[in-house]
Scaffold this motif. Structure first.
Motif: not given
Length: 312
Positions: A32-44
């Motif tokens: 993983g990384n700090p900006f994974e969608k699952e962890g941060k809920g960020l759009p791709d």
């Protein structure tokens, strides 16, 4: 001495480089990384832009090279969790607090540990000797976070002698410093006692007694100087133990030091903060080991003399 300093400096640089390299690749090896969608809920698309901004989309070896390049400039990079903050600012903000806490704990551990060890040796197999060794066993056996909880429960909550948390006055320093210093006190006391018992039976001590020197002169001028040499050798490891142990203690006592940011960096997978904190403390601890080596030769000039003979 100059040759010794140069050799140690090269050794310090190599050691620091190895620590940086291992930490960098081990940290990135975690999934993983700090900006994974699952962890941060960020759009791709947003996650992709953030990865590009922090160079996380580049090959790992390229990221490593860029990090070393910035590190040479003393630039530890921006915080990933808080882009408006930099790791340099975080260290400048948190380290003075951690340094103050660590310094008080180290000084308290050295003074109290040596005093307990000397008294226990001079009163060998008497009550004070047994009491000092019981304290030493407890100090080695009880983890600092357990002791911190007990200190908070009794000295802060029930007896209200000290504040429970935060930072600001000397009262706030007492409990966390005591929690940090208790284990080193035990180690220093046991080591000092053992070496004092050995030194007090040496021939030169018997000669000093035969000359009519006062007990204080024999203990503090002749015996203690040789007895604390192993303690000085151990100081580097004890300082490392206190500084790294302060992360947990700072979290327990809500102290705004480096521990707060380091723990938050781990939780947020903030690569820059984790790496910056590791590099900073590694540099500090390696430098402290160097200072210990120099102090060792100052306390016992024979070490420096033999070193010159070998070089010659």
């Amino acid at each position: 001495m100059l040759s010794f300093i140069l050799r140690r400096f090269v050794s310090m640089i190599v050691t620091l480089w190895l620590i940086i390299t291992l930490t960098f690749f081990l940290m990135h090896a975690a999934p993983g990384n700090p900006f994974e969608k699952e962890g941060k809920g960020l759009p791709d698309a947003v996650a992709a832009n953030l990865n590009a901004f922090y160079n996380l989309d580049k090959p790992l070896i390229v990221q490593y090279g860029l990090y070393l390049q910035n590190l040479v400039k003393f630039d530890l990079g921006p915080s990933i969790a808080n882009s408006s903050d930099t790791v340099n600012k975080i260290i400048a903000r948190g380290f003075p607090v951690s340094f103050q806490l660590g310094l008080v704990a180290i000084l308290f551990a050295i003074v109290t540990g040596i005093a307990l060890g000397v008294v226990a040796a001079l009163r060998h197999n008497r009550l004070i000797d047994y009491v000092a060794m019981v304290i030493a066993v407890i100090g080695i056996s009880v983890p600092s976070f357990v002791l911190a909880s007990l200190l908070i429960k009794y000295l802060a909550v029930e007896w209200r002698l000290f504040p429970t948390a935060t930072w600001g006055t000397w009262q706030h320093v007492v409990l966390p410093a005591l929690a940090l210093a208790f284990s080193p006190i035990a180690i220093i006391a046991r080591l000092t006692r053992t070496n004092m018992l050995e030194v007090l039976t040496a021939e030169y001590i018997e000669t000093a007694r035969a000359k009519g020197l006062s007990p204080a002169t024999i203990v503090f001028k002749h015996a203690l100087r040789n007895a604390i040499l192993p303690v000085v050798t151990l100081l580097g490891a004890l300082i490392a133990n206190i500084l790294t142990g302060s992360f947990v203690i700072e979290k327990i006592f809500a102290i705004p030091g480096m521990g707060k940011y380091f723990v938050a960096g781990i939780n947020n997978r903030d690569y820059s903060v984790i790496m910056g904190t590791t590099v900073f403390y590694s540099t500090l601890l390696i430098f402290m080991m160097f200072i210990v080596d120099v102090l060792y030769s100052i306390i016992d000039p024979r070490i420096k003399f033999h070193g010159k003979e070998r070089e010659g």
